[in-house]
Write a protein that holds these residues in place. Structure first.
Motif, PDB file in Angstrom:
ATOM      1  N   LEU A 127      -8.479 -23.911  22.970  1.00  0.00           N
ATOM      2  CA  LEU A 127      -9.610 -24.843  22.981  1.00  0.00           C
ATOM      3  C   LEU A 127      -9.260 -26.062  22.137  1.00  0.00           C
ATOM      4  O   LEU A 127      -8.935 -25.926  20.958  1.00  0.00           O
ATOM      5  N   ILE A 128      -9.328 -27.259  22.738  1.00  0.00           N
ATOM      6  CA  ILE A 128      -8.936 -28.494  22.044  1.00  0.00           C
ATOM      7  C   ILE A 128     -10.169 -29.397  21.918  1.00  0.00           C
ATOM      8  O   ILE A 128     -10.694 -29.893  22.910  1.00  0.00           O
ATOM      9  N   HIS A 129     -10.599 -29.583  20.686  1.00  0.00           N
ATOM     10  CA  HIS A 129     -11.843 -30.316  20.404  1.00  0.00           C
ATOM     11  C   HIS A 129     -11.662 -31.828  20.519  1.00  0.00           C
ATOM     12  O   HIS A 129     -10.558 -32.344  20.698  1.00  0.00           O
ATOM     13  N   GLY A 130     -12.775 -32.551  20.351  1.00  0.00           N
ATOM     14  CA  GLY A 130     -12.754 -34.001  20.435  1.00  0.00           C
ATOM     15  C   GLY A 130     -13.095 -34.677  19.122  1.00  0.00           C
ATOM     16  O   GLY A 130     -13.123 -34.055  18.058  1.00  0.00           O
ATOM     17  N   TYR A 131     -13.385 -35.982  19.217  1.00  0.00           N
ATOM     18  CA  TYR A 131     -13.699 -36.821  18.052  1.00  0.00           C
ATOM     19  C   TYR A 131     -15.159 -36.628  17.664  1.00  0.00           C
ATOM     20  O   TYR A 131     -16.006 -36.248  18.478  1.00  0.00           O
ATOM     21  N   ALA A 132     -15.447 -36.937  16.386  1.00  0.00           N
ATOM     22  CA  ALA A 132     -16.775 -36.746  15.784  1.00  0.00           C
ATOM     23  C   ALA A 132     -17.109 -35.265  15.658  1.00  0.00           C
ATOM     24  O   ALA A 132     -18.250 -34.894  15.382  1.00  0.00           O
ATOM     25  N   GLU A 133     -16.112 -34.409  15.873  1.00  0.00           N
ATOM     26  CA  GLU A 133     -16.264 -32.968  15.749  1.00  0.00           C
ATOM     27  C   GLU A 133     -14.949 -32.399  15.212  1.00  0.00           C
ATOM     28  O   GLU A 133     -13.997 -33.127  14.967  1.00  0.00           O
ATOM     29  N   ASN A 134     -14.894 -31.088  15.066  1.00  0.00           N
ATOM     30  CA  ASN A 134     -13.623 -30.405  14.810  1.00  0.00           C
ATOM     31  C   ASN A 134     -13.636 -29.090  15.572  1.00  0.00           C
ATOM     32  O   ASN A 134     -14.484 -28.893  16.453  1.00  0.00           O
ATOM     33  N   SER A 135     -12.726 -28.179  15.263  1.00  0.00           N
ATOM     34  CA  SER A 135     -12.604 -26.958  16.050  1.00  0.00           C
ATOM     35  C   SER A 135     -13.850 -26.078  16.005  1.00  0.00           C
ATOM     36  O   SER A 135     -14.085 -25.276  16.913  1.00  0.00           O
ATOM     37  N   ASP A 136     -14.698 -26.217  14.966  1.00  0.00           N
ATOM     38  CA  ASP A 136     -15.921 -25.414  14.910  1.00  0.00           C
ATOM     39  C   ASP A 136     -16.894 -25.753  16.028  1.00  0.00           C
ATOM     40  O   ASP A 136     -17.811 -24.974  16.313  1.00  0.00           O
ATOM     41  N   SER A 137     -16.716 -26.909  16.672  1.00  0.00           N
ATOM     42  CA  SER A 137     -17.601 -27.283  17.773  1.00  0.00           C
ATOM     43  C   SER A 137     -17.516 -26.293  18.926  1.00  0.00           C
ATOM     44  O   SER A 137     -18.410 -26.222  19.765  1.00  0.00           O
ATOM     45  N   TRP A 138     -16.428 -25.498  18.969  1.00  0.00           N
ATOM     46  CA  TRP A 138     -16.238 -24.543  20.060  1.00  0.00           C
ATOM     47  C   TRP A 138     -16.938 -23.208  19.787  1.00  0.00           C
ATOM     48  O   TRP A 138     -16.731 -22.244  20.545  1.00  0.00           O
ATOM     49  N   ALA A 139     -17.752 -23.107  18.752  1.00  0.00           N
ATOM     50  CA  ALA A 139     -18.357 -21.828  18.372  1.00  0.00           C
ATOM     51  C   ALA A 139     -19.011 -21.094  19.544  1.00  0.00           C
ATOM     52  O   ALA A 139     -18.746 -19.897  19.745  1.00  0.00           O
ATOM     53  N   PRO A 140     -19.861 -21.730  20.360  1.00  0.00           N
ATOM     54  CA  PRO A 140     -20.494 -20.976  21.456  1.00  0.00           C
ATOM     55  C   PRO A 140     -19.488 -20.446  22.468  1.00  0.00           C
ATOM     56  O   PRO A 140     -19.605 -19.302  22.923  1.00  0.00           O
ATOM     57  N   LEU A 141     -18.493 -21.255  22.828  1.00  0.00           N
ATOM     58  CA  LEU A 141     -17.509 -20.832  23.822  1.00  0.00           C
ATOM     59  C   LEU A 141     -16.584 -19.759  23.252  1.00  0.00           C
ATOM     60  O   LEU A 141     -16.255 -18.776  23.931  1.00  0.00           O
ATOM     61  N   ALA A 142     -16.152 -19.931  22.009  1.00  0.00           N
ATOM     62  CA  ALA A 142     -15.263 -18.946  21.384  1.00  0.00           C
ATOM     63  C   ALA A 142     -15.943 -17.582  21.317  1.00  0.00           C
ATOM     64  O   ALA A 142     -15.335 -16.544  21.625  1.00  0.00           O
ATOM     65  N   ALA A 143     -17.217 -17.567  20.927  1.00  0.00           N
ATOM     66  CA  ALA A 143     -17.949 -16.304  20.839  1.00  0.00           C
ATOM     67  C   ALA A 143     -18.103 -15.665  22.214  1.00  0.00           C
ATOM     68  O   ALA A 143     -18.039 -14.439  22.350  1.00  0.00           O
ATOM     69  N   GLY A 144     -18.281 -16.482  23.233  1.00  0.00           N
ATOM     70  CA  GLY A 144     -18.458 -15.956  24.576  1.00  0.00           C
ATOM     71  C   GLY A 144     -17.183 -15.448  25.213  1.00  0.00           C
ATOM     72  O   GLY A 144     -17.208 -14.520  26.025  1.00  0.00           O
ATOM     73  N   LEU A 145     -16.053 -16.038  24.850  1.00  0.00           N
ATOM     74  CA  LEU A 145     -14.780 -15.676  25.473  1.00  0.00           C
ATOM     75  C   LEU A 145     -14.046 -14.540  24.757  1.00  0.00           C
ATOM     76  O   LEU A 145     -13.264 -13.817  25.380  1.00  0.00           O
ATOM     77  N   MET A 146     -14.262 -14.388  23.450  1.00  0.00           N
ATOM     78  CA  MET A 146     -13.416 -13.493  22.671  1.00  0.00           C
ATOM     79  C   MET A 146     -13.560 -12.018  23.064  1.00  0.00           C
ATOM     80  O   MET A 146     -12.731 -11.192  22.736  1.00  0.00           O
ATOM     81  N   LYS A 147     -14.614 -11.688  23.808  1.00  0.00           N
ATOM     82  CA  LYS A 147     -14.811 -10.302  24.227  1.00  0.00           C
ATOM     83  C   LYS A 147     -13.668  -9.829  25.120  1.00  0.00           C
ATOM     84  O   LYS A 147     -13.301  -8.652  25.081  1.00  0.00           O
TER      85      LYS A 147
END
Length: 456
Positions: free
Chosen positions: A54-74
Motif C-alpha cells: 500500500l503506497i500512500h499519498g501527500y497530506a497523509e502517511n502510511s497510517d491513512s491505510w488503516a481501514p484497508l490494512a485491517a480489512g486485508l490482513m485476515k
C-alpha cells in the motif's frame, strides 16, 4: 451499571473511536529498511497470504491505510511503507522523483523477503506505483491507483491549468518559511478543496497528519514531491512507450477524478477496469472507507482476466477497401485523439481506435492557411500525404526554414516523443496516419495548445 449508563458508555466509546487518529493494526511488525538510493524507509507489515503493498499519498502517511490494512490482513500480507521524506522515513536532500522512490519500494519488498506483490496506491502514491509497475512489470500481480494524475500522461497539461492544483507549484525555501508553524492552515486548504464531505478528514486525523509534516525537514521533503514533477513527466513519457499488461483498477471519487482516473491509465495500460466511488471526493479512505475497501478487495481477489481482445462484429472480418471518393469526412470539424487538436481539422477513423491499445489508421483534412505549433505524440506513427501540399518540419518550435514541402504521395514519420510542426498553404491538405495506440498530443508550449484555449 444501569442500561442507560451502559448505552451512554458505548456511545462515548463509539464517538471517541470515530474521531481517533488513523492507525495501522497494533500487531503489525515495524522496521527501517535502508534503500540503496540513499534513504531509510520505515515500513510496517502484518497478516498472512498474498502480499499487498500500500503506497500512500501527500497530506497523509502510511497510517491513512488503516481501514484497508485491517480489512486485508485476515487473508493477505499487508506491507505499508512511509514514502521517502514522509512519516517516520528519513528526509534526505534528494531522490523525490518517483522513479527513485519506486526503487525505495523495491528495496522494502525484497528486504522483507517478498518478490511479486499486488500494489495499491493513492494520490502521489499513484505516481510511485506507476513507476514501480513500469520498472518491475513482472513483479506486480495487479495494480490499483486512486484519484490522482500521472505527470506527463494526458491530460496532464490540462490538469496543470486548473487553479485547484496551485499546490503543485507551491514549494521552495520561501514556501517553507511561509508554512512553518502554520502547517495546519496549509493542509486544511488542501483537505477542504478536495473533499466531498466537509467533515472529512476529521479533526483528529488532520491534527495527526499535520504533526507528522511539522517535524524538522518535513515540509521541505513534502514540497520536494512536487518539485520533482518535471523529472517525473520526462520519465513517464519513456515508461509509457511500453504499456502495462497487468490488470489495473482505476478508482476515482465521484466528486473528484471520477472516470478520469481510468482515462489516464488507459494511456499507459492495456487492461484497465474503471470504478467510481459514489459521493466521495479525493480522500477515499476517510470519506468512504467501507465502499472503497470492498471495491479493492473484490478486484484483488477476483480471477485474473485475460488481456482484453477486440473481437470483430459477426460477419465483419476487418476487410475494408475504400477509394478516395469513399472517404466520408464529417461535415463539421472533429479534431480527436491523434490529431493536433486544431479546431478546423476533420478526422475520420479508418481502422482501430487511437484511444485504445492496438494499430489504428486515421485520415485528417487540415484547412488551408493553418499553422500547427510544435507538438509530439506518444506513439510511433507513419503518414502519407493524400492530397494538397503539406509543409512539415521537426523541432521544438515552429521554424519556417525547417519545413519540407511534401506534395501528394509523400511519406513522413512521426517518431514517439519527437516534436514536429506543420502548415498548409492556399489549399486544404489530407494526410493519412497509422500508429499503434493509445495515441496522444503534447504541445511543447502549452499556451499554443488549441485544446486549452477558451472560446471567445
Amino acid at each position: 451499571m444501569s442500561r442507560r449508563s451502559l448505552a451512554l458508555a458505548i456511545l462515548a466509546f463509539a464517538t471517541t473511536f470515530s474521531h481517533a487518529q488513523p492507525s495501522l493494526p497494533s500487531n503489525f511488525h515495524a522496521k527501517m529498511v535502508h534503500s540503496p538510493e540513499g534513504g531509510d524507509i520505515f515500513v510496517r507489515w502484518g497478516g498472512t497470504g498474498a502480499v499487498v503493498v500500500l503506497i500512500h499519498g501527500y497530506a497523509e502517511n502510511s497510517d491513512s491505510w488503516a481501514p484497508l490494512a485491517a480489512g486485508l490482513m485476515k487473508d493477505h500480507t499487508v506491507v505499508v511503507p512511509d514514502l521517502r521524506g514522509i512519516g517516520r522515513s528519513s528526509k534526505p536532500a534528494g531522490g523525490y522523483d518517483k522513479k527513485t522512490q519506486a526503487k525505495d519500494i523495491r528495496a522494502v519488498v525484497t528486504a522483507l523477503g517478498f518478490d511479486r506483490t499486488f500494489v495499491v496506491a493513492h494520490d502521489i502514491g499513484n505516481m510511485v506505483a506507476y513507476a514501480y509497475a513500469a520498472m518491475y512489470p513482472d513483479k506486480v500481480e495487479r495494480l490499483v491507483v486512486m484519484d490522482a494524475p500521472i505527470p506527463g500522461i494526458e491530460p496532464w497539461n490540462t490538469i496543470l491549468l486548473n487553479p485547484g492544483v496551485w499546490h503543485f507549484n507551491f514549494h521552495g525555501p520561501d514556501a517553507e518559511r511561509l508554512v512553518a508553524g502554520r502547517e495546519r492552515i496549509y493542509f486544511d486548504r488542501i483537505w477542504n478543496d478536495f473533499t466531498g464531505d466537509p467533515s472529512e478528514p476529521d479533526e483528529a486525523t488532520r491534527n495527526f497528519f499535520t504533526a507528522t509534516y511539522a517535524q524538522p525537514g518535513g515540509m521541505r521533503a513534502g514540497f520536494a514531491q512536487f518539485t520533482a514533477f518535471s523529472t517525473d513527466a520526462a520519465d513517464n513519457k519513456i515508461f509509457e512507450q511500453v504499456k502495462l499488461t497487468m490488470p489495473v483498477l482505476a478508482v476515482g471519487g465521484e466528486k473528484s477524478f471520477g472516470p478520469l482516473q481510468a482515462v489516464i491509465m488507459r494511456h499507459v495500460a492495456i487492461n484497465v477496469q474503471e470504478a467510481v466511488v459514489p459521493r466521495s471526493g479525493h480522500w477515499l479512505m476517510e470519506e468512504s472507507p467501507v465502499y472503497t475497501v470492498d471495491l479493492i478487495r473484490k478486484f484483488l481477489d477476483s480471477p485474473a482476466p485475460a488481456n482484453p481482445v477486440r473481437t470483430a462484429v459477426t460477419g465483419d472480418l476487418g476487410e475494408k477497401r475504400l477509394t478516395p471518393s469513399e472517404f466520408e469526412f464529417p461535415q463539421r470539424s472533429n479534431p480527436g485523439t491523434g490529431s493536433s487538436g486544431v479546431s478546423g481539422i476533420q478526422t475520420v477513423v479508418l481502422k482501430g481506435d487511437p484511444n485504445e491499445s492496438g494499430i489504428y489508421t486515421i485520415m485528417l483534412r487540415v484547412p488551408a492557411h493553418t499553422q500547427i505549433a510544435a507538438h509530439s505524440h506518444r506513439d510511433d506513427r507513419v503518414a502519407t500525404v493524400i492530397s494538397g501540399t503539406w509543409h512539415f518540419g521537426y523541432g521544438d518550435k515552429f521554424d519556417e526554414s525547417k519545413l519540407k514541402t511534401l506534395p501528394p504521395g509523400s511519406f513522413y514519420t512521426e517518431p514517439p516523443g519527437q516534436n514536429h510542426f506543420a502548415e498548409t498553404g492556399d489549399e486544404s491538405v489530407v494526410v493519412q496516419i497509422t500508429g499503434f495506440g493509445p495515441s496522444s498530443t503534447e504541445y511543447v508550449d502549452p499556451a499554443q495548445d488549441p485544446r486549452a484555449r477558451k472560446p471567445n
